[in-house]
Scaffold this motif. Structure first.
Motif: not given
Length: 839
Positions: A354-365, A367-381
């Motif tokens: 879902i994070m990757q799908i959101l990356q392809d949508s229109e996001l504010s800076p 929101q994109r920063q939060l999505i990037n942090l969430a992806e990194k946390s997910g990768e760590t987990l």
């Protein structure tokens, strides 16, 4: 009185001996007188022979022998030997003997010569008569003298005998005294023995273990109270009974019975034997027997020491049960880790998708920063979950390794490059040092080796601030088939205290477990590194000093690839057709239409002649009718599945009964060689099927090599090591090479319809309690997803296939919703990729 009797007997003996004294003298007189007679008779016979001739010669020779014997007896007799050397009689006898010896040749010669020499011979023997007479007279005198001496000596002997008798009587008296004294000692010893026997009896009676004495025939002669208590047989019943029939279990085998009898009769008192005894109520119970042997009055006796070991057996069983319980608990822990890791991965994959799908949508800076942090946390987990899953696999013994050609220099450099940004942010430099031959072609599991290097380099970066890290790879030893490689990671970080170094490779070990620690982690990295290295036949060791840094050294044995093992590739865009004009017939047995089409197109691209069937029954029939060079068969099919079809082909006498059969499966467990070989398969390919893997299989069986020498095809590493993208663009690219865009779009549309229908059927099967049918639907969809490279969807389908047997209805419906969401995104991504390529 006794002395008078002995004196009387001595006088009588002396009187009797006097009567015998004349006998030797008479014998000597007779010999001496007979000597003169024999000489005269010999001379007379000689005169007779001189007158009558040869007829009288035999008598002459006999008389000569008699004379010779008489002189010889005298010369060798005791009397003659006792004479002095210079005595006259000795000289005369010697002269006569010499004359007789000189005459022997003539006597033993022929008759004519004897008659010729006879007159002179007789004259000589007549001259011996004075000598013979002198010998007789002197002999009588000598014998008389000796007889006097002998009588005196014998008289003295008698006196001495009398004295000895007196001494003997005195000795007898002393002996009587000693015997009487010994008798008193024996009586005292006997009393002591009686006391000792009484003590021994009380000791045996007080024994807690049965003590049973048997004779040579194993009949019981002694039986202590403990035996009565343990066996329930009274002493009266036991005495005289046979040991084996009364006290041993009736159900003993012949071997067990022979072992007990052999022990009872053995002389080895250190031997012990466990057997089964029986009580008076026919209850059998375990016993331990040891035996001692002793000599009895009526023969050898055997002493059996018996112990009831029921409590010991129960304690042992309790220990085994406790061990099994602990092993079961450990297995349950591993199973729990495995299940929970998979269960955590499923929603995590959904979140990250879902994070990757959101990356392809229109996001504010923001929101994109939060999505990037969430992806990194997910990768760590995800990395932590993968670590726990690796631990579970290693403990369960299901961690498998591939052996493929690898570029160790490039692999290490890749890991270093990956860690350079983080190291640079901490002011730390990373250098590499390689001592590997440029022509060295190593073989191993690149995923696991990368995992080892990544863990070590990552740890070094974590604990080294403003320092230096050196990563080296050195070849330390090589044989024809194997090279020993030493990987070293050295840092100038904080180091490790000596007392902590023994535990650093244990699981979940962090040297700073406090909440204020500056470096985070699960403490699994080094534990997994050690386990993986040891599972690959290597080892890891640590050298460290606090404040000076650490050095981790990994020794790994890696294979060496032969030049002939390099796969043939045409270029980066495609593989060279492996048939090269050869006829190669392949039978594809696959129930999924999309999968069947893709496999057939791949084979056709490589120049194979392909025959297709959609089920196991048709595959068995076609394999019996035609001779194929290779059979590719889906393992999981409705009706007759792949394992049943494989067995039917192997057990038939059809044309393809010996053809190599390669299984196609999405179950990673089936890739284990022991599993698929037991089912009759020569090899196994894991979906999604890659064209390069298919070419590898074709080359393998075309060259006639043993498929067992190859790692499971289609699995370049652990399944969970693949990146969590929606679509594997490499697989999709291969499909776009072999299928026209419109055909591939049609396949995707068919898959979309199958997904919609299949998930509805899945939900209906679960609601109806038909979980096996639900699992088959999920597996069928899983196969198509894997062939299209829909990785995220493939994982969700694999997870729901497993969960369909155990999870609740509500939980499965939640999974269905997640699959529907992921399938929508996946289909959109597939169509976009195909459309973009078409443009």
């Amino acid at each position: 009185m006794i002395l008078l009797l002995l004196s009387y007997f001595a006088l009588q003996v002396r009187s009797e001996l006097k009567l015998l004294e004349s006998s030797p003298r008479d014998n000597l007189h007779w010999t001496l007188s007979q000597l003169e007679v024999d000489l005269l008779v010999f001379v007379v016979e000689g005169d007779k022979a001189g007158r009558t001739g040869k007829d009288a010669l035999p008598g002459l020779r006999r008389r000569f022998d008699t004379l010779y014997s008489r002189v010889d007896t005298l010369a060798n007799g005791k009397f003659f030997r006792s004479l002095p050397v210079d005595s006259g009689i000795r000289g005369r006898v010697t002269a006569i003997m010499t004359k007789l010896d000189d005459t022997i040749p003539a006597i033993d010669g022929n008759d004519t010569e004897l008659l010729a020499s006879l007159p002179a011979m007789l004259e000589d023997f007549r001259g011996l008569q004075p000598l013979v007479r002198e010998i007789s007279l002197e002999g009588v005198n000598r014998f008389a003298e000796q007889s006097d001496v002998s009588r005196k000596a014998f008289s003295l002997l008698i006196v001495q005998t009398a004295v000895a008798g007196v001494i003997l009587i005195a000795a007898l008296a002393a002996s009587f005294y000693l015997l009487f004294r010994q008798y008193r000692i024996s009586v005292r010893k006997s009393d002591e023995i009686v006391l000792a026997n009484d003590r021994l009896k009380h000791t045996i009676d007080a024994s807690l273990d049965p003590i049973i004495v048997t004779d040579e025939n194993l009949q019981i002669v002694e039986y202590n109270p403990a035996a009565v208590r343990v066996f329930g047989v009274t002493r009266e019943q036991a005495i005289g009974s046979r040991f084996m029939e009364l006290l041993m279990a009736d159900d003993l085998t012949d071997e067990e019975r022979s072992a007990v009898i052999g022990l009872l009769r053995a002389e080895d008192e250190t031997a012990r034997l466990e057997a089964r005894g029986t009580k008076a109520d026919d209850t059998n119970f375990p016993i331990e027997i040891s035996v001692g042997t002793a000599a009895g009055g009526a023969g050898t006796i055997h002493i059996a020491y018996i112990r009831d070991i029921s409590h010991r057996i129960e304690a042992g069983n309790a220990i085994i049960a406790a061990r099994d319980k602990a092993l079961a608990a450990d297995k349950a822990k591993s199973d729990f880790l495995t299940v929970m890791s998979h269960e955590m991965r499923t929603p995590l994959n959904g979140v990250m998708g879902i994070m990757q799908i959101l990356q392809d949508s229109e996001l504010s800076p923001d929101q994109r920063q939060l999505i990037n942090l969430a992806e990194k946390s997910g990768e760590t987990l995800l990395r932590h979950v993968n670590d726990v899953l690796d631990i579970a696999r290693i403990e369960a013994g299901t961690l498998h390794f591939t052996e493929e050609e690898l570029d160790l220099r490039a692999l290490v450099q890749e890991v270093v490059d990956l860690n350079l940004p983080e190291a640079a942010g901490k002011g730390t430099s990373i250098q590499t040092d390689f001592d590997l031959r440029s022509d060295l072609r190593l073989a191993g599991d690149p995923v696991r080796i990368r995992q080892i290097v990544l863990n070590l380099v990552g740890n070094a970066v974590k604990f080294c601030d403003a320092g230096a890290i050196v990563v080296s790879a050195v070849e330390v030893q090589r044989s024809q088939t194997q090279a020993h490689i030493q990987l070293c990671v050295t840092d100038s970080g904080i180091g490790i205290a000596h007392e902590d170094q023994a535990n650093i490779f244990d699981d979940f070990v962090t040297l700073d477990p406090s909440f204020k620690r500056s470096v985070m982690g699960t403490g699994l990295g080094l534990g997994i590194t050690r386990r993986v290295a040891e599972a690959m036949g290597g080892s890891i060791k640590l050298s460290s000093s606090p404040g000076k840094g650490s050095r981790f050294t990994v020794d790994l044995p890696l294979g060496i690839k032969a030049e002939a093992e390099r796969p043939v590739v045409a270029n980066e865009k495609g593989l060279a057709p492996v048939m090269a004009g050869r006829e190669f017939d392949v039978l594809v047995i696959e129930d999924n239409e999309t999968n069947r089409l893709i496999v057939s197109r791949m084979l056709a691209t490589e120049g194979c002649r392909v025959s297709e069937v959609a089920n196991g029954e048709d595959g068995v029939r076609l394999a019996a009718e035609h001779r194929f060079d290779l059979i590719l068969m889906d393992v999981s099919m409705p009706g007759m599945d792949g394992t049943e079809a494989c067995a039917a082909i192997r057990n038939s006498s059809g044309q393809s009964c010996t053809t190599p059969i390669v299984g196609l499966t999405a179950h990673t467990a089936f890739t284990d060689k022991a599993v698929h070989a037991a089912a009759g398969f020569d090899d196994c390919m894991v979906k999604p099927l890659r064209r390069s893997n298919l070419v590898q299989v074709l080359q393998l069986f075309l060259s006639g090599r043993d498929a067992g020498a190859m790692a499971p095809v289609g699995q370049s590493g652990p399944l969970d090591a693949v990146e969590d993208d929606l679509v594997d663009t490499e697989i999709l690219g291969e499909l776009m090479e072999i299928l026209p865009p419109e055909s591939l779009s049609e396949r995707i549309d068919v898959f979309a319809r199958e997904l919609e229908t299949g998930m509805k059927g899945f939900a209906a099967s679960v609601a109806a309690g038909e979980r096996r049918a639900a699992a088959e639907i999920a597996h069928r969809l899983l196969g198509t997803a894997s062939f299209l490279g829909a990785l995220a969807l493939e994982r969700l389908l694999r997870d729901i296939e497993t969960a369909s047997q155990t999870e609740s209805h509500a939980a499965l419906l939640t999974r269905c919703t997640m699959i529907e969401q992921t399938s929508s995104a996946t289909l959109s991504s597939l169509r976009r990729l195909i459309g973009g390529n078409g443009q």
